[in-house]
Design a protein around this motif. Structure first.
Motif, PDB file in Angstrom:
ATOM      1  N   VAL A   1      -0.998 -99.809 -12.811  1.00  0.00           N
ATOM      2  CA  VAL A   1      -0.766-100.264 -14.174  1.00  0.00           C
ATOM      3  C   VAL A   1      -1.962 -99.810 -15.002  1.00  0.00           C
ATOM      4  CG1 VAL A   1      -0.526-102.253 -15.706  1.00  0.00           C
ATOM      5  CG2 VAL A   1       0.603-102.257 -13.471  1.00  0.00           C
ATOM      6  N   THR A   2      -1.710 -99.064 -16.071  1.00  0.00           N
ATOM      7  CA  THR A   2      -2.803 -98.590 -16.918  1.00  0.00           C
ATOM      8  C   THR A   2      -2.914 -99.450 -18.173  1.00  0.00           C
ATOM      9  OG1 THR A   2      -1.390 -97.015 -18.085  1.00  0.00           O
ATOM     10  CG2 THR A   2      -2.507 -96.227 -16.103  1.00  0.00           C
ATOM     11  N   TYR A   3      -4.112 -99.460 -18.744  1.00  0.00           N
ATOM     12  CA  TYR A   3      -4.331-100.166 -20.008  1.00  0.00           C
ATOM     13  C   TYR A   3      -5.266 -99.333 -20.874  1.00  0.00           C
ATOM     14  CZ  TYR A   3      -8.972-101.591 -18.312  1.00  0.00           C
ATOM     15  OH  TYR A   3     -10.261-101.594 -17.849  1.00  0.00           O
ATOM     16  N   GLY A   4      -5.270 -99.616 -22.166  1.00  0.00           N
ATOM     17  CA  GLY A   4      -6.154 -98.898 -23.068  1.00  0.00           C
ATOM     18  C   GLY A   4      -5.659 -98.978 -24.498  1.00  0.00           C
ATOM     19  N   LEU A   5      -6.272 -98.174 -25.370  1.00  0.00           N
ATOM     20  CA  LEU A   5      -5.893 -98.124 -26.784  1.00  0.00           C
ATOM     21  C   LEU A   5      -5.053 -96.899 -27.101  1.00  0.00           C
ATOM     22  CD1 LEU A   5      -9.292 -99.202 -28.421  1.00  0.00           C
ATOM     23  CD2 LEU A   5      -7.309-100.642 -27.898  1.00  0.00           C
ATOM     24  N   SER A   6      -4.948 -95.979 -26.169  1.00  0.00           N
ATOM     25  CA  SER A   6      -4.168 -94.761 -26.402  1.00  0.00           C
ATOM     26  C   SER A   6      -2.695 -95.005 -26.143  1.00  0.00           C
ATOM     27  CB  SER A   6      -4.673 -93.629 -25.507  1.00  0.00           C
ATOM     28  OG  SER A   6      -4.560 -93.979 -24.139  1.00  0.00           O
ATOM     29  N   GLU A   7      -1.867 -94.141 -26.679  1.00  0.00           N
ATOM     30  CA  GLU A   7      -0.418 -94.309 -26.582  1.00  0.00           C
ATOM     31  C   GLU A   7       0.088 -94.216 -25.146  1.00  0.00           C
ATOM     32  OE1 GLU A   7       1.646 -91.707 -29.187  1.00  0.00           O
ATOM     33  OE2 GLU A   7       0.823 -92.597 -31.024  1.00  0.00           O
ATOM     34  N   LYS A   8      -0.645 -93.533 -24.268  1.00  0.00           N
ATOM     35  CA  LYS A   8      -0.179 -93.363 -22.890  1.00  0.00           C
ATOM     36  C   LYS A   8      -0.419 -94.604 -22.022  1.00  0.00           C
ATOM     37  CE  LYS A   8      -4.467 -90.879 -21.824  1.00  0.00           C
ATOM     38  NZ  LYS A   8      -5.045 -89.612 -21.336  1.00  0.00           N
ATOM     39  N   ALA A   9      -1.119 -95.604 -22.543  1.00  0.00           N
ATOM     40  CA  ALA A   9      -1.402 -96.815 -21.765  1.00  0.00           C
ATOM     41  C   ALA A   9      -0.146 -97.653 -21.593  1.00  0.00           C
ATOM     42  CB  ALA A   9      -2.484 -97.641 -22.447  1.00  0.00           C
ATOM     43  N   PHE A  10       0.054 -98.194 -20.399  1.00  0.00           N
ATOM     44  CA  PHE A  10       1.196 -99.075 -20.127  1.00  0.00           C
ATOM     45  C   PHE A  10       1.004-100.407 -20.850  1.00  0.00           C
ATOM     46  CE2 PHE A  10       3.532-102.231 -17.649  1.00  0.00           C
ATOM     47  CZ  PHE A  10       4.769-101.602 -17.488  1.00  0.00           C
ATOM     48  N   ILE A  11      -0.207-100.977 -20.757  1.00  0.00           N
ATOM     49  CA  ILE A  11      -0.589-102.154 -21.540  1.00  0.00           C
ATOM     50  C   ILE A  11      -1.477-101.632 -22.664  1.00  0.00           C
ATOM     51  CG2 ILE A  11      -1.773-104.378 -21.544  1.00  0.00           C
ATOM     52  CD1 ILE A  11       0.700-104.483 -19.849  1.00  0.00           C
ATOM     53  N   ARG A  12      -0.962-101.650 -23.881  1.00  0.00           N
ATOM     54  CA  ARG A  12      -1.645-100.953 -24.974  1.00  0.00           C
ATOM     55  C   ARG A  12      -2.094-101.929 -26.067  1.00  0.00           C
ATOM     56  NH1 ARG A  12       1.009 -97.260 -29.664  1.00  0.00           N
ATOM     57  NH2 ARG A  12      -0.953 -96.549 -30.619  1.00  0.00           N
ATOM     58  N   GLY A  13      -3.305-101.724 -26.557  1.00  0.00           N
ATOM     59  CA  GLY A  13      -3.804-102.490 -27.685  1.00  0.00           C
ATOM     60  C   GLY A  13      -3.903-101.613 -28.916  1.00  0.00           C
ATOM     61  N   ASP A  14      -3.605-102.177 -30.072  1.00  0.00           N
ATOM     62  CA  ASP A  14      -3.785-101.459 -31.326  1.00  0.00           C
ATOM     63  C   ASP A  14      -3.926-102.470 -32.472  1.00  0.00           C
ATOM     64  OD1 ASP A  14      -1.205-102.355 -31.726  1.00  0.00           O
ATOM     65  OD2 ASP A  14      -0.287-100.366 -31.775  1.00  0.00           O
ATOM     66  N   ALA A  15      -4.073-101.948 -33.671  1.00  0.00           N
ATOM     67  CA  ALA A  15      -4.252-102.775 -34.877  1.00  0.00           C
ATOM     68  C   ALA A  15      -5.402-103.758 -34.699  1.00  0.00           C
ATOM     69  CB  ALA A  15      -2.955-103.504 -35.220  1.00  0.00           C
ATOM     70  N   LEU A  16      -6.577-103.238 -34.314  1.00  0.00           N
ATOM     71  CA  LEU A  16      -7.737-104.082 -34.060  1.00  0.00           C
ATOM     72  C   LEU A  16      -8.346-104.590 -35.361  1.00  0.00           C
ATOM     73  CD1 LEU A  16      -7.433-102.451 -31.367  1.00  0.00           C
ATOM     74  CD2 LEU A  16      -9.931-102.449 -31.231  1.00  0.00           C
ATOM     75  N   GLN A  17      -8.766-105.845 -35.330  1.00  0.00           N
ATOM     76  CA  GLN A  17      -9.579-106.433 -36.391  1.00  0.00           C
ATOM     77  C   GLN A  17     -10.770-107.101 -35.722  1.00  0.00           C
ATOM     78  OE1 GLN A  17      -7.176-109.058 -38.764  1.00  0.00           O
ATOM     79  NE2 GLN A  17      -6.088-107.388 -39.790  1.00  0.00           N
ATOM     80  N   LEU A  18     -11.992-106.668 -36.108  1.00  0.00           N
ATOM     81  CA  LEU A  18     -13.202-107.130 -35.442  1.00  0.00           C
ATOM     82  C   LEU A  18     -14.122-107.812 -36.429  1.00  0.00           C
ATOM     83  CD1 LEU A  18     -13.885-103.870 -33.384  1.00  0.00           C
ATOM     84  CD2 LEU A  18     -12.647-105.905 -32.629  1.00  0.00           C
ATOM     85  N   GLY A  19     -14.668-108.962 -36.030  1.00  0.00           N
ATOM     86  CA  GLY A  19     -15.608-109.702 -36.867  1.00  0.00           C
ATOM     87  C   GLY A  19     -16.817-110.121 -36.075  1.00  0.00           C
ATOM     88  N   ALA A  20     -17.730-110.848 -36.723  1.00  0.00           N
ATOM     89  CA  ALA A  20     -18.967-111.265 -36.071  1.00  0.00           C
ATOM     90  C   ALA A  20     -18.716-112.202 -34.896  1.00  0.00           C
ATOM     91  CB  ALA A  20     -19.885-111.931 -37.089  1.00  0.00           C
TER      92      ALA A  20
END
Length: 489
Positions: free
Chosen positions: A256-275
């Motif tokens: 099972v792969t993960y990451g921010l790229s489109e090829k990841a099976f578990i994918r993250g995107d639309a990040l919002q980062l704060g302090a």
């Protein structure tokens, strides 16, 4: 257990002396811990060779010796090609194959291992499991914590404590697996169900030949999942990492792969980062949801995606995962704020590699409103080639850098600082060997809304100088100093 029955597990051996009906009540690799009816295993370590301590072991009650070179002893000696492998095999058998009665999740990679084990502990605990965690900070069994010497302890420690965990009704064990442990066979005999890979960046090149050798060591965790499909085994791999392919090729089990790229099976995107927060959308073929958490930084998004991917392989409901990540407080000494009540922010982080330092400083750059001061050093008796790279990362992302001692161990602190700074031109930095004085220097010069990063030691409560560990906690020192500054003003 009878000695003959125990050593029958060793297929390749030479027995010197008579094996009769000796009873074995413990297996030991430290002659000082040997007692009556112990089996003593001679391990040739970095600084001590157990083969030199057979007399002490027999005097303390050892009834037999496992060795890989000739020794003189008054008790039977069993010669084997590799005592480390033999110890792992014997310990696994002696304690009744305890890891096979547990769900063991192994986590390897340069950065993120500790955070990921804590996140998984939160998730599985919320899901109703009784967990244990073994790693850099300590060993936790249920609610009890115990000290550990290495990130991944030796095989004897592991199998003995796996038996303890079984006895205390633990069902899920989450453990950090270091490259040293994999190279040295400390996890031999451990029945790992899920192997997880975070990333690989420069570290430990004092031990490994080069980055490819380092990557190969990490890949051993995945090859050790085995080649059969009659048991549930899974690999979880950061597909965005440069060395991901090496881990994939080493593994015969489902991945099972993960990451921010489109090829990841578990994918993250639309990040919002704060302090003090981060949020992102995570999606898989079976769910899409928004995660909101108190953890900040892009690197922590990767850690959370890894935790989601592991939990996914165990059919943990996404609602449970989401709730656990929302509630998590993070890990001591990892992007830990220690001065929330004052106008200057102090963050302590364990970052001790060029990549981890850059990740933390990039995250600070995204939230800063004024200047960034960085207090950083590099450990002694470790990879020297990373030192100037750490300095470059600190200079790139900081307004001012104070280079200081980390854990010099047996090295000259000034020599370490020279390795870090000799290539730097004059600029916004200073060198202060004493760590306490360096922290004081940063706090004295910081103004309102500045951020001070104290990097390298994180959760550690000591500083090792000339082989002696002296109490030193970056968090305690910074908290006291910044309080004094504002009370005086």
């Amino acid at each position: 257990m009878q000695l003959k029955k125990l050593i029958d597990q060793l297929k390749i051996k030479k027995i010197e002396g008579e094996i009769s009906d000796q009873t074995i009540t413990s297996i030991e690799m430290d002659s000082r811990k040997v007692s009556n009816h112990s089996l003593f295993v001679c391990i040739d370590g970095f600084t001590v060779d157990g083969h030199d301590y057979t007399d002490q072991a027999t005097e303390n009650g050892a009834v037999a010796i496992i060795a890989e070179k000739q020794v003189k002893a008054s008790v039977p000696v069993i010669l084997v090609p590799d005592t480390s492998k033999a110890m792992a095999q014997l310990a696994d058998y002696f304690y009744g194959h305890p890891s096979s009665q547990l769900n063991v999740i192994g986590v390897t990679g340069t950065n993120g291992k500790t955070t990921l084990t804590y996140l998984l502990d939160d998730i599985f605990t919320l899901y109703g499991h009784k967990t244990a965690v073994i790693g850099t900070i300590d060993m936790k069994i249920g609610d009890q914590r115990y000290p550990v010497k290495n990130t991944t302890p030796d095989a004897l420690f592991l199998h003995k404590n796996f038996r303890k965990m079984v006895g205390e009704n633990v069902d899920t064990v989450i453990m950090e697996v270091s490259s040293h442990a994999l190279s040295m066979g400390r996890v031999h005999g451990v029945d790992i169900n899920t192997a997880t890979y975070t990333n690989l960046t420069q570290d430990h090149l004092d031990y490994h030949l080069d980055m490819n050798d380092y990557a190969h060591a990490k890949s051993l965790l995945f090859s050790q999942l085995g080649n059969r499909f009659d048991e549930l085994k899974t690999a979880v791999i950061n597909i965005d990492d440069h060395y991901a392919g090496i881990m994939e090729r080493a593994c015969a089990q489902p991945i099972v792969t993960y990451g921010l790229s489109e090829k990841a099976f578990i994918r993250g995107d639309a990040l919002q980062l704060g302090a003090d927060y981060s949020s992102f959308t995570v999606s898989s073929p079976s769910f899409t949801t928004r995660i909101e958490t108190q953890l900040s930084g892009k690197f922590n998004v990767y850690n959370m995606l890894a935790a989601i991917a592991v939990a996914y392989t165990y059919d943990v409901p996404i609602e449970t995962i989401k709730e656990a990540l929302q509630q998590t407080k993070g890990v001591p000494g990892r992007f830990e704020s220690v001065s929330n009540n004052y106008p200057v922010s102090v963050i302590v982080d364990y970052a001790h590699t060029p990549d981890s330092l850059e990740n933390v400083l990039q995250s600070i750059s995204e939230i800063k409103t004024n200047r960034v001061f960085t207090v950083v050093g590099s450990g002694g008796d470790r990879d020297r080639t990373k030192r100037p790279k750490m300095a470059d990362a600190a200079m790139k992302y900081s307004d001012y850098v104070i280079f200081t001692s980390d854990n010099p161990r047996t090295e000259d602190p000034q020599a370490i600082l020279d390795d870090m700074t000799s290539h730097l031109q004059e600029g916004s930095f200073t060198v202060i060997e004493g760590r306490k004085a360096a922290i004081q220097y940063a706090i004295d010069r910081a103004a309102d809304d500045d951020i001070i990063l104290i990097a390298g030691k994180g959760h550690e409560t000591y500083q090792e100088i000339n082989g002696v560990r002296n109490h030193f906690d970056d968090r305690e020192v910074a908290k006291e100093m910044i309080a004094e500054k504002y009370e005086e003003s």
